[in-house]
Design an enzyme around this catalytic site. Structure first.
Site, PDB file in Angstrom:
ATOM      1  N   ASP A   1      36.058   5.883 -20.936  1.00 55.45           N
ATOM      2  CA  ASP A   1      36.828   5.474 -22.104  1.00 55.45           C
ATOM      3  C   ASP A   1      38.134   6.266 -22.196  1.00 55.45           C
ATOM      4  O   ASP A   1      38.126   7.499 -22.074  1.00 55.45           O
ATOM      5  CB  ASP A   1      35.985   5.701 -23.366  1.00 55.45           C
TER       6      ASP A   1
ATOM      7  N   GLU B   1      28.922  13.083  -4.513  1.00 58.78           N
ATOM      8  CA  GLU B   1      27.647  13.718  -4.201  1.00 58.78           C
ATOM      9  C   GLU B   1      26.481  12.744  -4.379  1.00 58.78           C
ATOM     10  O   GLU B   1      25.359  13.020  -3.934  1.00 58.78           O
ATOM     11  CB  GLU B   1      27.422  14.932  -5.104  1.00 58.78           C
TER      12      GLU B   1
END
Length: 556
Positions: A209, A268
């Site tokens: 956002d 990751e």
């Protein structure tokens, strides 16, 4: 138990060209009988979502919150607000979605928290506590005025006086949404830990956002705007926010450093993604900058197609500009969401099936990923609410010039004749317009020609066309209100023509172009003998592997 890997094979770039269905949980399905949608309601409707042939869902905020901005004021990043359910419900939602081949992306509100968040409660206590510098604090000017002239999107100064510290704090949105200080390394580490929490629970990505608001610049006054033009949600003549050039309060170069840290974290977890919401005067430039290379965001979307203007030239301009500036970045496009007037009302297509099909095809043939807001597949119009029915703080503040966002957030109509249209057993948090009952899911599922079934058919067709999902794009000059483009991928070439006119159009076309046998019925243009014939608001897609499109093929 939470799990961090989907039960299906991870595809590293599933998000490239994906269609993401946005769910506003408060308004999707209530299973608890309190008039507010919940996570169990989303689980119960996953078969419906999967039937749309979308690739993923995006959940608007469901975190604990005082709900001043209905979840975009987060007081705890690591839990589920009791009105929506529990963490166990969320884990089950992820598992059930994955079992249906649906990825799960969630909103992350990183630039600010609620003023009820424990971090802010500690920060405001004094100027020397461990979290004193976790938010953006500043001394007043000599006359006691705020440090700068910056305006908040929801009205008034972006600075709020706090008597505990005798300082102002920055809030780009509501007073109850203080901005975090991303210049503090401890804040960055803490935010990344909050993101990691959800990665460990198996989410496939994040919608970020107001991502260009994470860092602020020097505490200098913003200059005035010479002209107020349509843009981000706060840029309107009735809102002082629109009177400034927002040079110092957002979209700062330092933000890129944070985005690279965020991308490194996502890397990751193979197969995860990010889509940033960008609101800026140069939002296309920011989209391009924020998605360059492999160290920033995977994709971004802006408000450029969330416009009031459906003129094809107006729509074509940002698309062409984006292609010229994008480089190796990747866009995400949307025609509607929880912050703007419903598409059917905004573009004058209420009850106009041909127009709505055209707009759907326009969106789904662009290069980029797609966000489809709940209810767009039904053609829902904007709910017309009275002032006393409003709950959105923006609508209440700026009424009547701006009626806020409640009109696009009313509950999904599932059953035309059921109480509350099948959304809830109790009175819903926002009223359901009577006209939405006629557009309910159960009504449209029975009609083979409904917009719902057209959406399913086109999305299913799109899945079989690599050129539409990941292909390059080239735009041809606009001709007689017809947008013409081509998509190419590994030797496959598709020609697309979209007639935005309310009357038929006839254009020249390559003789080699031939219609696709497997195209859905809403693709209704005719390619014959070097001529393309389009009905009013018509759609045409052709395969043309050997034709030379360097010539001006789209001519009257």
């Amino acid at each position: 138990m939470p799990f961090s890997q989907s039960p299906y094979d991870v595809q590293q770039e599933w998000w490239r060209g994906a269609v993401i269905y946005q769910i506003y949980p408060r308004s999707f399905q209530d299973t608890r009988g309190d008039g507010i949608g919940d996570l169990q309601g989303v689980i119960d409707r996953l078969d419906y979502i999967a039937s749309l042939n979308v690739d993923a869902i995006w959940l608007s905020p469901f975190f604990p919150s005082p709900m001043k901005d209905f979840g975009y004021d987060v007081s705890d990043y690591r839990d589920v607000d009791p009105m929506f359910g529990t963490l166990e419900d969320f884990d089950r939602l992820v598992e059930e979605a994955h079992a249906r081949g649906l990825r799960v992306t969630i909103d992350q509100v990183l630039s600010h928290t609620s003023d009820a968040h424990p971090w802010f409660q500690e920060s405001r206590e004094s100027r020397d506590n461990p979290k004193a510098d976790w938010y953006v604090w500043a001394d007043p000017r000599p006359d006691g005025a705020p440090p700068t002239n910056w305006q908040a999107i929801f009205g008034g100064s972006a600075w709020q006086w706090d008597t505990r510290r005798c300082q102002y704090y920055l809030h780009n949105f509501l007073v109850e949404q203080p901005d975090l200080n991303f210049r503090n390394p401890a804040v960055v580490e803490a935010i990344l830990d909050e993101v990691r929490f959800w990665l460990e629970r198996g989410v496939d990505g994040f919608r970020l956002d107001a991502v260009n608001f994470c860092t602020h610049g020097e505490l200098k006054d913003n200059p005035p705007r010479e002209e107020i033009v349509e843009g981000f949600i706060g840029v309107r003549p009735d809102n002082p926010y629109g009177y400034q050039q927002h040079i110092h309060d957002k979209t700062q170069p330092e933000n890129l450093v944070f985005l690279e840290r965020l991308r490194a974290l996502l890397d990751e977890y193979p197969g995860t993604t990010s889509v940033g919401e960008v609101g800026d005067d140069d939002s296309l430039g920011v989209m391009a900058e924020y998605t360059q290379g492999s160290k920033r965001l995977h994709m971004c979307y802006s408000f450029n197609l969330l416009t009031e203007n459906a003129d094809p030239g107006h729509l074509l301009a940002p698309l062409e500009e984006m292609e010229a500036r994008l480089g190796d970045g990747w866009p995400c496009w949307a025609l509607g969401n929880h912050d703007v007037t419903r598409l059917a009302s905004r573009w004058g297509a209420e009850g106009h099936a041909e127009k709505l099909r055209l707009y759907l095809a326009f969106l789904l043939t662009q290069r980029g990923s797609i966000c489809l807001y709940q209810g767009e597949e039904l053609g829902l119009n904007e709910a017309q609410l009275t002032f006393d029915q409003l709950v959105d703080p923006a609508g209440i503040t700026f009424w009547p010039a701006y009626k806020g966002r409640d009109g696009c957030r009313t509950p999904m109509p599932w059953q035309a004749d059921a109480p509350n249209a099948g959304f809830s057993d109790s009175a819903p948090w926002l009223p359901i317009p009577a006209e939405h009952r006629g557009l309910a899911v159960d009504q449209q599922e029975q009609d083979p020609d409904s917009l719902l079934n057209a959406t399913r058919a086109f999305l299913g067709f799109r899945r079989t066309q690599p050129a539409l999902i990941k292909g390059d794009i080239r735009y041809h000059p606009l001709r007689n209100d017809v947008i013409c483009l081509e998509r190419r991928h590994r030797g496959e070439r598709l020609l697309v023509a979209l007639n935005f006119a309310g009357e038929p159009r006839e254009l020249g076309a390559p003789r080699e172009a031939h219609a696709l046998d497997d195209a859905p019925s809403m693709v209704n243009g005719s390619w014959q003998g070097g001529t393309l014939r389009l009905p009013a608001y018509g759609i045409a897609i052709a395969r043309c592997p050997d034709c030379d499109t360097r010539q001006a093929i789209w001519h009257p």
